[in-house]
Motif scaffolding. Structure first.
Motif, PDB file in Angstrom:
ATOM      1  N   UNK A 277       0.742  -1.330  -0.078  1.00 31.98           N
ATOM      2  CA  UNK A 277      -0.229   0.061   0.145  1.00 31.98           C
ATOM      3  C   UNK A 277       0.948   1.253   0.095  1.00 31.98           C
ATOM      4  N   UNK A 278       1.893   1.233   0.718  1.00 26.81           N
ATOM      5  CA  UNK A 278       2.702   2.374   0.900  1.00 26.81           C
ATOM      6  C   UNK A 278       3.385   2.550  -0.425  1.00 26.81           C
ATOM      7  N   UNK A 279       3.744   1.641  -1.059  1.00 26.66           N
ATOM      8  CA  UNK A 279       4.250   1.629  -2.684  1.00 26.66           C
ATOM      9  C   UNK A 279       3.319   2.377  -3.302  1.00 26.66           C
ATOM     10  N   UNK A 280       2.270   1.810  -3.446  1.00 24.44           N
ATOM     11  CA  UNK A 280       1.112   2.254  -4.389  1.00 24.44           C
ATOM     12  C   UNK A 280       1.062   3.822  -3.851  1.00 24.44           C
ATOM     13  N   UNK A 281       0.690   4.201  -2.715  1.00 25.89           N
ATOM     14  CA  UNK A 281       0.666   5.574  -2.660  1.00 25.89           C
ATOM     15  C   UNK A 281       1.871   6.472  -2.762  1.00 25.89           C
ATOM     16  N   UNK A 282       3.178   5.721  -2.710  1.00 29.49           N
ATOM     17  CA  UNK A 282       4.330   6.682  -3.302  1.00 29.49           C
ATOM     18  C   UNK A 282       4.116   6.985  -4.792  1.00 29.49           C
ATOM     19  N   UNK A 283       3.524   6.076  -5.392  1.00 36.24           N
ATOM     20  CA  UNK A 283       3.466   6.227  -6.968  1.00 36.24           C
ATOM     21  C   UNK A 283       2.142   7.086  -7.170  1.00 36.24           C
TER      22      UNK A 283
ATOM     23  N   UNK B 132      -0.579   8.400  -4.850  1.00 32.77           N
ATOM     24  CA  UNK B 132      -1.467   8.752  -3.713  1.00 32.77           C
ATOM     25  C   UNK B 132      -0.703   9.723  -2.733  1.00 32.77           C
ATOM     26  N   UNK B 133      -0.973   9.429  -1.441  1.00 34.19           N
ATOM     27  CA  UNK B 133      -0.483  10.458  -0.431  1.00 34.19           C
ATOM     28  C   UNK B 133       0.039   9.088   0.609  1.00 34.19           C
ATOM     29  N   UNK B 134       1.589   9.322   0.445  1.00 38.41           N
ATOM     30  CA  UNK B 134       2.228   8.189   1.076  1.00 38.41           C
ATOM     31  C   UNK B 134       1.970   8.447   2.926  1.00 38.41           C
ATOM     32  N   UNK B 135       1.742   7.433   3.636  1.00 35.05           N
ATOM     33  CA  UNK B 135       1.473   7.653   5.054  1.00 35.05           C
ATOM     34  C   UNK B 135       2.806   7.524   5.877  1.00 35.05           C
TER      35      UNK B 135
ATOM     36  N   UNK C 112     -10.194   6.927 -12.846  1.00 33.74           N
ATOM     37  CA  UNK C 112     -11.028   6.279 -12.203  1.00 33.74           C
ATOM     38  C   UNK C 112     -10.694   6.008 -10.754  1.00 33.74           C
ATOM     39  N   UNK C 113     -10.124   6.961  -9.968  1.00 30.19           N
ATOM     40  CA  UNK C 113      -9.678   6.691  -8.694  1.00 30.19           C
ATOM     41  C   UNK C 113     -10.840   6.257  -7.872  1.00 30.19           C
ATOM     42  N   UNK C 114     -12.113   6.637  -8.204  1.00 30.29           N
ATOM     43  CA  UNK C 114     -13.175   6.014  -7.237  1.00 30.29           C
ATOM     44  C   UNK C 114     -13.110   4.463  -7.014  1.00 30.29           C
ATOM     45  N   UNK C 115     -12.483   3.710  -7.954  1.00 25.81           N
ATOM     46  CA  UNK C 115     -12.344   2.243  -7.978  1.00 25.81           C
ATOM     47  C   UNK C 115     -11.422   1.995  -6.943  1.00 25.81           C
ATOM     48  N   UNK C 116     -10.492   2.776  -6.696  1.00 26.97           N
ATOM     49  CA  UNK C 116      -9.296   2.295  -5.845  1.00 26.97           C
ATOM     50  C   UNK C 116      -9.463   1.484  -4.413  1.00 26.97           C
ATOM     51  N   UNK C 117     -10.204   2.359  -3.771  1.00 28.21           N
ATOM     52  CA  UNK C 117     -10.739   1.940  -2.131  1.00 28.21           C
ATOM     53  C   UNK C 117     -11.525   0.757  -2.422  1.00 28.21           C
ATOM     54  N   UNK C 118     -12.665   0.272  -3.167  1.00 30.38           N
ATOM     55  CA  UNK C 118     -13.087  -0.844  -3.240  1.00 30.38           C
ATOM     56  C   UNK C 118     -12.167  -1.795  -3.817  1.00 30.38           C
ATOM     57  N   UNK C 119     -11.263  -1.600  -4.779  1.00 32.97           N
ATOM     58  CA  UNK C 119     -10.281  -2.793  -4.984  1.00 32.97           C
ATOM     59  C   UNK C 119      -9.436  -3.141  -3.771  1.00 32.97           C
ATOM     60  N   UNK C 120      -8.883  -2.025  -3.354  1.00 34.60           N
ATOM     61  CA  UNK C 120      -7.868  -2.403  -2.034  1.00 34.60           C
ATOM     62  C   UNK C 120      -8.829  -3.309  -0.857  1.00 34.60           C
TER      63      UNK C 120
ATOM     64  N   UNK D 135      -8.800   8.984   1.796  1.00 32.27           N
ATOM     65  CA  UNK D 135      -8.147  10.253   1.605  1.00 32.27           C
ATOM     66  C   UNK D 135      -6.800   9.785   1.178  1.00 32.27           C
ATOM     67  N   UNK D 136      -6.098   8.682   1.580  1.00 36.31           N
ATOM     68  CA  UNK D 136      -4.667   8.454   1.015  1.00 36.31           C
ATOM     69  C   UNK D 136      -4.711   8.395  -0.378  1.00 36.31           C
ATOM     70  N   UNK D 137      -5.879   7.604  -0.950  1.00 38.55           N
ATOM     71  CA  UNK D 137      -5.885   7.220  -2.231  1.00 38.55           C
ATOM     72  C   UNK D 137      -6.239   8.236  -3.154  1.00 38.55           C
TER      73      UNK D 137
END
Length: 172
Positions: free
Chosen positions: A44-50, A52-55, A107-115, A168-170
């Motif tokens: 998840x952190x790798x994905x957010x670094x690419x 989103x907002x890294x945590x 289509x970022x709205x699909x990210x949260x359901x995917x995760x 929020x992060x995605x």
């Protein structure tokens, strides 16, 4: 996860404080193993670094987000692969690829359901509803791949508690 990153030369100075709590592993039952939870958080952190907002990491130089993200992906997948469960490795590889596709398509709205659905499928692969969950998950991934429809993923993860920090992060 923070201990892994803190032990790597060059990353300790880029850790974000205070420590962020895991977002995905606490949502599911049966619980993920420690390696699965840590691997998932690293991915998840790798994905957010690419995308989103890294945590956990705040790269100090431009361009380091990609390198840090790749490191997190690789380290997370190594932890997951060590357990030898090919379903989990494939689910997470698809998660990364499908997530990047959603971002590229706007289509970022699909990210949260995917995760959320991927986390659920990983957790339930050993439970009593293993076959049904795996089947629904694979069908939901197929709907996303073929028609860009994240609805089946959202339906699969609908019973999980809300995760506003993930959204929020995605959102980036």
């Amino acid at each position: 996860m923070r201990a892994v990153l803190a032990g790597e030369p060059g990353f300790a100075a880029e850790l974000v404080w205070p420590a962020a709590e895991p977002l995905l592993a606490p949502l599911v039952s049966p619980p993920l193993s420690a390696d699965e939870a840590e691997g998932l958080d690293l991915i998840l952190e790798g994905f957010l670094l690419h995308h989103g907002r890294p945590r956990h990491l705040a790269p100090s130089e431009p361009g380091r987000e990609v390198l840090a993200g790749d490191y997190c992906y690789a380290t997370g997948l190594v932890r997951i692969a060590a357990a030898g469960d090919l379903f989990v490795v494939e689910a997470l590889a698809d998660l990364i690829a499908l997530g990047a596709g959603l971002v590229a398509a706007g289509e970022r709205e699909g990210l949260e359901p995917l995760w959320r659905a991927t986390t659920l499928a990983i957790a339930r692969r050993r439970g009593p509803a293993e076959a049904e969950t795996a089947h629904r998950f694979l069908e939901a991934q197929g709907a996303l791949r073929s028609a860009g429809d994240a609805g089946p993923l959202a339906a699969l993860a609908a019973g999980l508690p809300p995760t506003p920090p993930l959204a929020e992060a995605l959102a980036a």
